[in-house]
Design an enzyme around this catalytic site. Structure first.
Site, PDB file in Angstrom:
ATOM      1  N   GLU A 175       7.602  -0.470   3.238  1.00 60.09           N
ATOM      2  CA  GLU A 175       6.048   0.087   3.285  1.00 60.09           C
ATOM      3  C   GLU A 175       5.526   0.653   4.386  1.00 60.09           C
ATOM      4  O   GLU A 175       5.441   0.652   5.587  1.00 60.09           O
ATOM      5  CB  GLU A 175       4.975  -1.936   3.615  1.00 60.09           C
ATOM      6  CG  GLU A 175       5.252  -2.261   2.194  1.00 60.09           C
ATOM      7  CD  GLU A 175       4.085  -3.433   2.627  1.00 60.09           C
ATOM      8  OE1 GLU A 175       3.366  -3.721   3.440  1.00 60.09           O
ATOM      9  OE2 GLU A 175       3.412  -3.863   1.459  1.00 60.09           O
ATOM     10  N   GLU A 298       7.465  -6.753  -4.317  1.00 61.38           N
ATOM     11  CA  GLU A 298       6.832  -7.601  -3.872  1.00 61.38           C
ATOM     12  C   GLU A 298       5.377  -7.959  -4.647  1.00 61.38           C
ATOM     13  O   GLU A 298       4.894  -7.237  -4.676  1.00 61.38           O
ATOM     14  CB  GLU A 298       6.230  -7.143  -2.229  1.00 61.38           C
ATOM     15  CG  GLU A 298       7.130  -7.783  -0.884  1.00 61.38           C
ATOM     16  CD  GLU A 298       6.712  -6.949  -0.091  1.00 61.38           C
ATOM     17  OE1 GLU A 298       5.681  -7.242   0.039  1.00 61.38           O
ATOM     18  OE2 GLU A 298       7.527  -7.045   0.726  1.00 61.38           O
TER      19      GLU A 298
HETATM   20  O1  AHR Z   1       5.180 -10.273   2.004  1.00 61.68           O
HETATM   21  C1  AHR Z   1       4.343 -10.521   3.256  1.00 61.68           C
HETATM   22  C2  AHR Z   1       4.295  -9.218   3.904  1.00 61.68           C
HETATM   23  O2  AHR Z   1       3.291  -8.636   3.039  1.00 61.68           O
HETATM   24  C3  AHR Z   1       5.850  -8.008   3.784  1.00 61.68           C
HETATM   25  O3  AHR Z   1       6.557  -8.614   4.526  1.00 61.68           O
HETATM   26  C4  AHR Z   1       5.519  -6.505   3.789  1.00 61.68           C
HETATM   27  O4  AHR Z   1       6.296  -5.977   3.274  1.00 61.68           O
HETATM   28  C5  AHR Z   1       4.105  -7.038   2.628  1.00 61.68           C
HETATM   29  O5  AHR Z   1       2.956  -6.353   3.819  1.00 61.68           O
END
Ligand code: AHR
Length: 497
Positions: A175, A298
């Site tokens: 990110e 994610e």
């Molecule tokens: O999954 C939780 C968080 O969400 C992770 O650490 C991050 O990469 C995202 O913003």
């Protein structure tokens, strides 16, 4: 009656097993009291890892595990997690500002690799591109992957692992548009090139690097990142993938949701199609041969905090109902049908967190409805995706593209068996479907697994650990036969032809 047809002559290729991957970050209760209970714990464990969870997880044949973050990776110093455990430094980690918890570093590189071996998963390391130097990542690669005879590889041997870990997947940055340094896409591409080139110098050719892609549907990020990436001749390091993070969230109550919120959540989940297709299209301009895959490292539902067993102590811990299971089923179907561009995906996160497969507390441990979806879908891994003609009705909602009432995908394994996975996206409407093949027959012996609750809000908790679980039945199936798909349910039909 609605018809669904599986087309045997049309395929996008093999479904990469890594699409069924997982994510384990050092956050809240994922490791501490989730996966890791410690060797001295009264909770049954294998070298510190909760045995019940490891035993259950192994059954899914998890292909790949992402670690140690997430955002956590952006302040992680890998050297904190090696050497005698009692001498490792306690640290204020990335999430301290949210939950005031201190990181003990009890789980580090060797413990995580032990977990991967216990469950049979490939490791996917997320390396810190925000607050360390390229040299430090390079050193981590040397520590992990160099055979022997250097200070770092010998230190690994001294710490218990003589054989190199052979870690292939390295995510460079997380990110970076946000917590990972607030970079511009151009800056991110240049930094990625700097870090991955240096890391690659240790072990040319055997590693697969993953560059930090967009937040959700930010196609501008992807275009600019790829433009910068393509403008240089510095592609020393092989870029395997670009990450995409997409959470279908609206911060509502995970359990006490209304019918309208059910549909809202599912439309948001279905939006994953647009996210993937639009990023792929933007990438094609600079990567027409599709050498760089999409790594959705994610994904999942992100509800309001505090509904899990720790009542908010574990950051982002939430209950998972049949709605989350249907989101998982729909999302995995979307990935299967994009197996020509999605090379990996990692649901966030394995235990005591967002969209988890497990919830734990002390000795208590349960499988959530999401677990069952992964169990029902596992034979899609490495199978040949088959095109499906979906004749079910469409569901409309303002602000979203229409979605089919039933989500479906199909694949054919090497032994000729076919797996068809379906999710009924209707809150309270059962659906009858006529199921047949095109250029092949769906005739044979079927094993049918059905996951449903009595209500869409049903879930498992410590008092009712198997309120939602899949039920198996067998039947002889003839091409064109009818199946009944209950409202808010997930079904997997494995047909031996
Ligand atoms: O999954 C939780 C968080 O969400 C992770 O650490 C991050 O990469 C995202 O913003």
């Amino acid at each position: 009656m609605a018809k669904i047809n599986v087309v045997f002559s049309e395929s996008k290729g093999k479904i990469n097993r890594d699409i069924y991957g997982h994510f384990t970050e050092h956050i809240g209760g994922v490791f501490y009291d989730g996966l890791w209970v410690g060797e001295g714990s009264e909770v049954e464990n294998v070298r510190g890892f909760r045995k019940a969870l490891v035993d259950s997880f192994k059954k899914l044949n998890p292909p790949v595990l992402r670690w140690p973050g997430g955002c956590y990776a952006e302040t992680y110093d890998w050297r904190d997690g090696i050497g005698p455990r009692e001498q490792r430094p306690a640290r204020v980690n990335w999430w301290y500002s949210h939950d005031k918890r201190i990181e003990s570093n009890a789980v580090g590189t060797h413990e995580f690799m032990d977990l991967c071996r216990q469950v049979g998963a490939e490791p996917y390391f997320a390396a810190n591109m925000t607050s360390t130097t390229p040299l430090e990542i390079r050193n981590w690669v040397e520590y992990c992957n160099f055979p022997s005879g250097t200070a770092l590889s010998d230190e690994r041997a001294k710490n218990g692992d003589k054989e190199p870990f052979g870690i292939q997947y390295w995510g460079i940055g997380n990110e970076n548009w946000g917590g990972g340094g607030q970079m511009t896409p151009e800056q991110c591409a240049r930094e990625y090139a700097r870090y991955s080139t240096v890391a690659n110098s240790i072990d040319k050719g055997s590693m697969k690097f993953i560059m930090c892609g967009p937040n959700g549907h930010d196609v501008d990020w992807t275009s600019r990142l790829m433009k910068e990436w393509a403008s240089k001749k510095w592609h020393e390091a092989p870029t395997y993938g670009m990450s995409v993070h997409y959470y279908c969230s609206f911060a509502g109550d995970p359990v006490a949701f209304t019918k309208d919120e059910w549909y809202q959540q599912l439309h948001q989940a279905n939006y994953m199609k647009q996210v993937l297709d639009d990023h792929r299209a933007a990438m094609m301009e600079y990567d027409p041969d599709m050498k760089i895959g999409l790594v959705v490292d994610e994904w999942g539902c992100w509800h309001k905090d505090g509904s899990g067993p720790s009542k908010g102590y574990n950051l982002f811990e939430q209950q998972s109902t049949m709605r989350d299971a249907v989101v998982a089923a729909l999302t995995l179907n979307i990935f299967n049908d994009r197996c020509d561009s999605v090379v990996m995906a990692n649901v966030a996160q394995l235990v005591n967190n967002l969209h988890s497969l497990y919830l734990t507390s002390g000795e208590k441990f349960i499988e959530t409805p999401n677990y069952h979806v992964f169990e029902m879908y596992k034979d899609h891994m490495d199978a040949k995706q088959l095109h499906v003609v979906n004749g079910t009705e469409q569901l409309a909602r303002e602000g979203f593209r229409p979605m089919q009432q039933v989500s479906v995908s199909a694949s054919e394994a090497q032994d000729g068996s076919v797996l068809i996975t379906l999710a009924n996206l209707e809150y309270d409407k059962d659906i009858e479907i006529e199921l047949g093949g095109v250029d092949g027959l769906l005739t044979g012996q079927a094993e049918i697994k059905l996951l449903q609750g009595e209500t869409p809000q049903d879930h498992n908790d410590f008092e009712h650990p198997t309120c939602v679980k899949s039920v198996i039945s067998q039947r002889a199936f003839k091409d064109g036969d009818t199946i009944s798909l209950p409202a808010a349910s997930v079904m997997a039909i494995k047909l031996v032809r």
